[in-house]
Scaffold this motif. Structure first.
Motif, PDB file in Angstrom:
ATOM      1  N   ASN A 129      30.195   1.139 -30.625  1.00 29.69           N
ATOM      2  CA  ASN A 129      30.843   1.461 -31.898  1.00 29.69           C
ATOM      3  C   ASN A 129      30.087   0.931 -33.103  1.00 29.69           C
ATOM      4  OD1 ASN A 129      33.106   2.782 -30.739  1.00 29.69           O
ATOM      5  ND2 ASN A 129      33.927   0.784 -30.164  1.00 29.69           N
ATOM      6  N   CYS A 130      29.059   0.115 -32.858  1.00 32.39           N
ATOM      7  CA  CYS A 130      28.190  -0.399 -33.917  1.00 32.39           C
ATOM      8  C   CYS A 130      28.978  -1.150 -34.990  1.00 32.39           C
ATOM      9  CB  CYS A 130      27.397   0.732 -34.546  1.00 32.39           C
ATOM     10  SG  CYS A 130      26.012   0.155 -35.550  1.00 32.39           S
ATOM     11  N   TYR A 131      29.808  -2.081 -34.569  1.00 30.16           N
ATOM     12  CA  TYR A 131      30.491  -2.901 -35.558  1.00 30.16           C
ATOM     13  C   TYR A 131      30.684  -4.312 -35.014  1.00 30.16           C
ATOM     14  CZ  TYR A 131      35.025  -2.637 -33.118  1.00 30.16           C
ATOM     15  OH  TYR A 131      36.032  -2.748 -32.208  1.00 30.16           O
ATOM     16  N   TRP A 132      30.865  -5.242 -35.928  1.00 29.45           N
ATOM     17  CA  TRP A 132      31.068  -6.646 -35.564  1.00 29.45           C
ATOM     18  C   TRP A 132      32.553  -6.934 -35.448  1.00 29.45           C
ATOM     19  CZ3 TRP A 132      26.972  -9.678 -34.432  1.00 29.45           C
ATOM     20  CH2 TRP A 132      25.720  -9.264 -34.879  1.00 29.45           C
ATOM     21  N   SER A 133      32.961  -7.463 -34.306  1.00 29.64           N
ATOM     22  CA  SER A 133      34.330  -7.951 -34.177  1.00 29.64           C
ATOM     23  C   SER A 133      34.278  -9.457 -34.406  1.00 29.64           C
ATOM     24  CB  SER A 133      34.889  -7.640 -32.784  1.00 29.64           C
ATOM     25  OG  SER A 133      34.092  -8.235 -31.782  1.00 29.64           O
ATOM     26  N   LYS A 134      35.223  -9.981 -35.148  1.00 29.46           N
ATOM     27  CA  LYS A 134      35.130 -11.379 -35.553  1.00 29.46           C
ATOM     28  C   LYS A 134      36.467 -12.073 -35.412  1.00 29.46           C
ATOM     29  CE  LYS A 134      36.027 -10.394 -40.456  1.00 29.46           C
ATOM     30  NZ  LYS A 134      37.337 -11.017 -40.543  1.00 29.46           N
ATOM     31  N   LYS A 135      36.406 -13.382 -35.288  1.00 23.70           N
ATOM     32  CA  LYS A 135      37.612 -14.183 -35.323  1.00 23.70           C
ATOM     33  C   LYS A 135      38.074 -14.318 -36.758  1.00 23.70           C
ATOM     34  CE  LYS A 135      36.487 -16.930 -31.238  1.00 23.70           C
ATOM     35  NZ  LYS A 135      36.255 -18.304 -30.717  1.00 23.70           N
ATOM     36  N   LYS A 136      39.341 -14.585 -36.915  1.00 22.67           N
ATOM     37  CA  LYS A 136      39.897 -14.728 -38.252  1.00 22.67           C
ATOM     38  C   LYS A 136      39.459 -16.036 -38.885  1.00 22.67           C
ATOM     39  CE  LYS A 136      44.059 -12.012 -37.312  1.00 22.67           C
ATOM     40  NZ  LYS A 136      45.535 -12.020 -37.254  1.00 22.67           N
ATOM     41  N   ILE A 137      39.265 -15.996 -40.214  1.00 19.49           N
ATOM     42  CA  ILE A 137      39.036 -17.245 -40.919  1.00 19.49           C
ATOM     43  C   ILE A 137      40.368 -17.981 -41.024  1.00 19.49           C
ATOM     44  CG2 ILE A 137      37.066 -16.390 -42.230  1.00 19.49           C
ATOM     45  CD1 ILE A 137      38.958 -16.051 -44.631  1.00 19.49           C
ATOM     46  N   SER A 138      40.299 -19.283 -41.147  1.00 24.45           N
ATOM     47  CA  SER A 138      41.534 -20.079 -41.199  1.00 24.45           C
ATOM     48  C   SER A 138      42.219 -19.937 -42.538  1.00 24.45           C
ATOM     49  CB  SER A 138      41.212 -21.553 -40.938  1.00 24.45           C
ATOM     50  OG  SER A 138      40.459 -22.083 -42.015  1.00 24.45           O
ATOM     51  N   LEU A 139      43.521 -20.139 -42.543  1.00 19.83           N
ATOM     52  CA  LEU A 139      44.286 -20.087 -43.783  1.00 19.83           C
ATOM     53  C   LEU A 139      43.866 -21.210 -44.734  1.00 19.83           C
ATOM     54  CD1 LEU A 139      47.878 -19.182 -42.544  1.00 19.83           C
ATOM     55  CD2 LEU A 139      46.380 -17.795 -43.989  1.00 19.83           C
ATOM     56  N   ILE A 140      43.391 -22.312 -44.174  1.00 20.14           N
ATOM     57  CA  ILE A 140      42.925 -23.426 -45.009  1.00 20.14           C
ATOM     58  C   ILE A 140      41.755 -22.979 -45.875  1.00 20.14           C
ATOM     59  CG2 ILE A 140      41.842 -25.709 -44.983  1.00 20.14           C
ATOM     60  CD1 ILE A 140      43.455 -26.325 -42.472  1.00 20.14           C
ATOM     61  N   VAL A 141      40.812 -22.251 -45.272  1.00 23.26           N
ATOM     62  CA  VAL A 141      39.660 -21.747 -46.023  1.00 23.26           C
ATOM     63  C   VAL A 141      40.118 -20.720 -47.064  1.00 23.26           C
ATOM     64  CG1 VAL A 141      37.535 -20.399 -45.842  1.00 23.26           C
ATOM     65  CG2 VAL A 141      37.995 -22.228 -44.222  1.00 23.26           C
ATOM     66  N   VAL A 142      41.070 -19.894 -46.701  1.00 18.89           N
ATOM     67  CA  VAL A 142      41.623 -18.928 -47.656  1.00 18.89           C
ATOM     68  C   VAL A 142      42.185 -19.640 -48.879  1.00 18.89           C
ATOM     69  CG1 VAL A 142      43.462 -17.230 -48.029  1.00 18.89           C
ATOM     70  CG2 VAL A 142      42.127 -17.165 -45.913  1.00 18.89           C
ATOM     71  N   VAL A 143      42.942 -20.697 -48.653  1.00 18.85           N
ATOM     72  CA  VAL A 143      43.545 -21.460 -49.752  1.00 18.85           C
ATOM     73  C   VAL A 143      42.469 -22.161 -50.581  1.00 18.85           C
ATOM     74  CG1 VAL A 143      45.018 -23.449 -50.305  1.00 18.85           C
ATOM     75  CG2 VAL A 143      45.759 -21.757 -48.594  1.00 18.85           C
ATOM     76  N   ILE A 144      41.475 -22.745 -49.914  1.00 19.46           N
ATOM     77  CA  ILE A 144      40.418 -23.479 -50.630  1.00 19.46           C
ATOM     78  C   ILE A 144      39.625 -22.547 -51.536  1.00 19.46           C
ATOM     79  CG2 ILE A 144      38.229 -24.710 -50.345  1.00 19.46           C
ATOM     80  CD1 ILE A 144      39.406 -25.974 -47.811  1.00 19.46           C
TER      81      ILE A 144
END
Length: 375
Positions: A37-52
């Motif tokens: 499918n030629c795409y990167w599957s990734k883990k979610k970034i943490s909510l802490i990083v989102v807030v920062i």
């Protein structure tokens, strides 16, 4: 001037580095390449990083506000709205202002909260997206998307909900995602009249025959572009009894508009990066449509965004729409670059796009400080 421009650069660079760090190290190289499918599957970034990261951009808003020698025109209007001198410009922003008043906050709280909320929602959309990578976020930082949270409060809330809408509508295909997407459309409309553009896109992106939809949609956009002004005047007349806010806005910009030719031309030229991505996506479609998931949906969204910037030749008001599409453009370009085989082409395309975005955004920052003394 140098401090303000440097502060923005520092803010987005630190945010990108933090996102890249978590993506690569904290998640233990948290992605896997799916060749089929030629795409990167990734883990979610943490909510802490989102807030920062949201806090970083909010601090930038605080810094430029206290450092500005003047209060810009848009901000002056929001001060009048906030203090009750002038009517609140939209239902959504009016509700936010009432909330800030309720907790005893001042206009600075409104500014910083608006930036925090909009960056937060954008990063939640990033977190939910399988297609978005740190590179897409980096490209988004090179646009004026985050700067709009300083000067366009109605627009930035609507844009944040639009970003979440596009991620859900393009990548997800569940009843839950469609319900949340519908809520995002309503919220965007409550904040800004441009939000109504999401209504037809809701139905277009739900279509199961994307290839035929794109062809018919392109022909429709071409016809509309050729007869745009009379069509918009007629639309304003029809919509006024049904959606008064949208009808009034259309009439304002097409019947009594005072746009200058120079201003419209500059607005049109600002769309060059988005015309480039749409053109690239169109010519590379046959090569990549089978490799990149949701290719036609991204192309349809980009066609819409590029068209709305193109018709800013008629009225500069239409460049406001691009904030809705910025993140989808950035994701789509990243997917195209991933899918291309020739390294030379990738480097050339990256150079062209990034050069255009940097020039347009930093020109905007320079003019804000040199002509107006700041935000």
């Amino acid at each position: 001037m140098i401090q303000g421009i440097g502060a923005y650069t520092f803010t987005w660079v630190i945010s990108c580095l933090l996102l890249f760090y978590e993506y690569q190290h904290v998640n233990n190289i948290g992605h896997n390449f799916e060749e089929k499918n030629c795409y990167w599957s990734k883990k979610k970034i943490s909510l802490i990083v989102v807030v920062i990261i949201s806090a970083f951009f909010s601090l930038y808003n605080y810094y430029v506000t206290i450092a500005s020698s003047v209060t810009g025109g848009d901000r002056q209007n929001y001060i009048l709205n906030f203090n009750g001198v002038r009517a609140t410009p939209s239902i959504g922003l009016g509700a936010i202002m009432k909330l800030v008043h309720l907790i005893g906050g001042n206009i600075m709280v409104l500014y910083c909260f608006s930036t925090f909320f909009c960056v937060f929602i954008t990063l939640i959309a990033y977190r939910e997206s399988e297609d978005a990578t740190p590179y897409a976020f980096y490209l988004l930082c090179l646009t004026q998307y985050f700067l709009a949270t300083l000067t366009a409060l109605k627009q930035c809330y609507a844009s944040a909900f639009a970003v979440l809408f596009f991620v859900l509508m393009i990548e997800k295909n569940t009843k839950k995602s469609r319900i949340i997407s519908g809520i995002c459309v309503i919220m965007a409309c409550l904040f800004h009249s441009t939000g109504f553009i999401l209504i037809p896109l809701f139905f277009l992106l739900n279509s199961k025959r994307q290839e035929k939809v794109i062809v018919l949609y392109f022909l429709m956009l071409l016809i509309i572009a050729l007869f745009f002004k009379p069509i918009m005047i007629m639309a304003g007349t029809i919509l006024s009894p049904v959606i008064p806010s949208l009808g009034a806005k259309i009439s304002e910009y097409f019947i009594v508009s005072n746009d200058t030719t120079e201003g419209i031309a500059v607005s049109f030229l600002k769309g060059m990066p988005y015309y480039f991505i749409t053109f690239l996506g169109s010519i590379e479609r046959n090569k990549l449509v089978g490799k990149i998931k949701n290719y036609d949906k991204y192309l349809l969204v980009c066609l819409t965004g590029a068209f709305l910037y193109l018709v800013s030749l008629y009225s500069a008001w239409f460049n406001r729409f691009i904030y809705f599409f910025n993140f989808a453009f950035c994701i789509f370009f990243g997917k195209i670059i991933e899918g291309l085989c020739l390294r030379e082409n990738k480097m050339a395309y990256n150079f062209v796009l990034q050069s255009c975005l940097i020039f347009i955004t930093y020109r905007f920052l320079y003019l804000i400080y040199s002509l107006y003394g700041g935000f």
